[in-house]
Design a protein around this motif. Sequence first.
Motif, mmCIF file in Angstrom:
data_model
loop_
_atom_site.group_PDB
_atom_site.id
_atom_site.type_symbol
_atom_site.label_atom_id
_atom_site.label_comp_id
_atom_site.label_asym_id
_atom_site.label_seq_id
_atom_site.Cartn_x
_atom_site.Cartn_y
_atom_site.Cartn_z
ATOM 1 N N VAL A 118 0.851 -1.195 0.000
ATOM 2 C CA VAL A 118 0.000 0.000 0.000
ATOM 3 C C VAL A 118 0.885 1.243 0.000
ATOM 4 C CG1 VAL A 118 -1.757 1.305 1.251
ATOM 5 C CG2 VAL A 118 -1.853 -1.200 1.193
ATOM 6 N N ARG A 119 0.693 2.089 -0.985
ATOM 7 C CA ARG A 119 1.409 3.354 -1.083
ATOM 8 C C ARG A 119 0.374 4.453 -1.315
ATOM 9 N NH1 ARG A 119 4.592 0.480 0.785
ATOM 10 N NH2 ARG A 119 6.679 -0.094 0.024
ATOM 11 N N GLN A 120 0.340 5.429 -0.419
ATOM 12 C CA GLN A 120 -0.627 6.539 -0.504
ATOM 13 C C GLN A 120 -2.053 6.007 -0.642
ATOM 14 O OE1 GLN A 120 0.820 8.991 -3.739
ATOM 15 N NE2 GLN A 120 2.471 9.856 -2.486
ATOM 16 N N ASP A 121 -2.368 5.046 0.212
ATOM 17 C CA ASP A 121 -3.709 4.434 0.301
ATOM 18 C C ASP A 121 -4.107 3.665 -0.948
ATOM 19 O OD1 ASP A 121 -4.078 5.383 2.871
ATOM 20 O OD2 ASP A 121 -4.973 7.268 2.183
ATOM 21 N N GLU A 122 -3.138 3.323 -1.788
ATOM 22 C CA GLU A 122 -3.442 2.535 -2.984
ATOM 23 C C GLU A 122 -2.576 1.279 -3.005
ATOM 24 O OE1 GLU A 122 -3.042 4.792 -6.520
ATOM 25 O OE2 GLU A 122 -4.699 6.172 -6.062
ATOM 26 N N SER A 123 -3.185 0.207 -3.512
ATOM 27 C CA SER A 123 -2.451 -1.049 -3.642
ATOM 28 C C SER A 123 -1.629 -1.024 -4.930
ATOM 29 C CB SER A 123 -3.422 -2.232 -3.662
ATOM 30 O OG SER A 123 -2.722 -3.445 -3.850
ATOM 31 N N VAL A 124 -0.320 -1.184 -4.755
ATOM 32 C CA VAL A 124 0.570 -1.187 -5.919
ATOM 33 C C VAL A 124 1.496 -2.403 -5.818
ATOM 34 C CG1 VAL A 124 0.504 1.312 -6.233
ATOM 35 C CG2 VAL A 124 2.234 0.285 -4.734
ATOM 36 N N ILE A 125 2.143 -2.738 -6.921
ATOM 37 C CA ILE A 125 3.089 -3.860 -6.939
ATOM 38 C C ILE A 125 4.504 -3.299 -6.868
ATOM 39 C CG2 ILE A 125 3.998 -5.795 -8.259
ATOM 40 C CD1 ILE A 125 1.248 -6.153 -9.476
ATOM 41 N N ARG A 126 5.289 -3.803 -5.926
ATOM 42 C CA ARG A 126 6.673 -3.382 -5.761
ATOM 43 C C ARG A 126 7.566 -4.614 -5.609
ATOM 44 N NH1 ARG A 126 4.848 0.708 -7.321
ATOM 45 N NH2 ARG A 126 4.888 2.789 -6.343
ATOM 46 N N SER A 127 8.832 -4.457 -5.950
ATOM 47 C CA SER A 127 9.827 -5.515 -5.723
ATOM 48 C C SER A 127 10.334 -5.378 -4.290
ATOM 49 C CB SER A 127 10.996 -5.383 -6.705
ATOM 50 O OG SER A 127 10.560 -5.570 -8.032
ATOM 51 N N MET A 128 10.061 -6.378 -3.467
ATOM 52 C CA MET A 128 10.333 -6.288 -2.042
ATOM 53 C C MET A 128 11.346 -7.351 -1.597
ATOM 54 S SD MET A 128 8.363 -3.736 -1.362
ATOM 55 C CE MET A 128 8.466 -3.700 0.438
ATOM 56 N N MET A 129 12.112 -7.021 -0.573
ATOM 57 C CA MET A 129 13.075 -7.957 0.016
ATOM 58 C C MET A 129 13.015 -7.849 1.541
ATOM 59 S SD MET A 129 17.251 -7.818 0.136
ATOM 60 C CE MET A 129 17.646 -8.451 -1.488
#
Length: 429
Positions: free
Chosen positions: A380-391
């Motif tokens: 969640v970024r700025q109250d929106e669901s987004v896809i990110r590359s996470m570790m």
Amino acid sequence: MVEFKLPDVGEGMHEGEISKWLVKEGDQVQKDQPIVEVQTDKVNAELSSPVTGIVKKILFAEGDTVHVGQTLFVVDDNSEVEVAAAIEVEGISWTEEKLVLGVEEDRQVVSVHALQPKLKRALATPYVRQLARELKVDIEQVTSTGPSGRITEEDVQRYAASLHQKQTVVEVEVSPIFAKQDLNEIVSEVMNHSREVEQRQPIKGIRKKIAEHMVKSVSIIPHVTHVDEIEMDGLLAMRGKLKSIAEQRSIKLTFLPFFIKALCFALKEFPQLNASIDDATNEMILKQYYHIGVATDTQDGLIVPVVKHADQKTIFQIAEEISALAAQARDGKLTLNQITGGTFTVSNVGAIGGLYATPIINHPEVGILALHKVEKRHVVRQDESVIRSMMYMSLSFDHRIIDGVMAVRFTNRIKQLLENPEMLIAEMV
């Protein structure tokens, strides 16, 4: 006669394990000719003869553990030598007996030192004796094939196998209420169980040293692990821009050099993480140099070569050094200097997967950072669901001198630098 004793290799290491004898008793050897390979902690050391002569005696077998100062072998170079008056080997007391050989014609006298055992019993290393006990083998009944009449691991296993080949009678008590087919099933199950095979492998060499080091670490250090996650999209983009330049220089550019660089900045801001504890004086040693150990998987086990003065090197230089050290680790060619002196360790297991872990600190350091796989996830970024590359990253720390708040602030700083790689570049001197 010249006795060759296991030399003091320093860095707190006081013993080695005989990996391989390159000669046998009676061989003619030259000065500086390799005689034996010794596994000392995580370094394979090849020891050479100090003189030219004939190998008269080899005092230890392959697999034996030898302490610094103990005689490994004796070379006859036509000179005299004083042999130790008393040696304790495998519970046998050996005493010195001097024999004098005289020749009346020219009155030449030769002094010979012989080692005579007070008690005759099977010669075997402590490990082989323990193996015999576990296999319920009377070691005194085993025929030896090792040097100097020493019983080897293979001798014990061969004798045990011969015992197991003898017919075993299995008694099964069955209630009369069981039908005949039930009895057959029970007997079949018991007999199948008796045929199950186990294989025993000695824990030795590098694996033995790793085991000892891990036990020491968890016994002394109160471990706590803090886990956080990093958004990797910015770092992925920066590495993509630099990758072509790195390839032109024949450099393999992974994420690890960026993490090491960020780690050095964070360690300077949180010096308690770049420290060790002197248990003898109850003092904390804050180190103002940054030697980062890189856990490396090899065929023989986990090796931790060290990138010295990582804070003074560029990302490309760190990448080159990591590749070179990893290659040497896999080939077993690392020197003692290359695996000692670390102040903090990084373990990158992301290439083979795994969500997160609780790594064990490399004593006497006080922290270790484990890096895990990069995967795309919904966040969640700025109250929106987004896809990110996470570790995920896992920090294990020594709770004697590092509190949870400090650990979180430390990883927050690393996270800030890597999620904003422009800031990482701006912080470089």
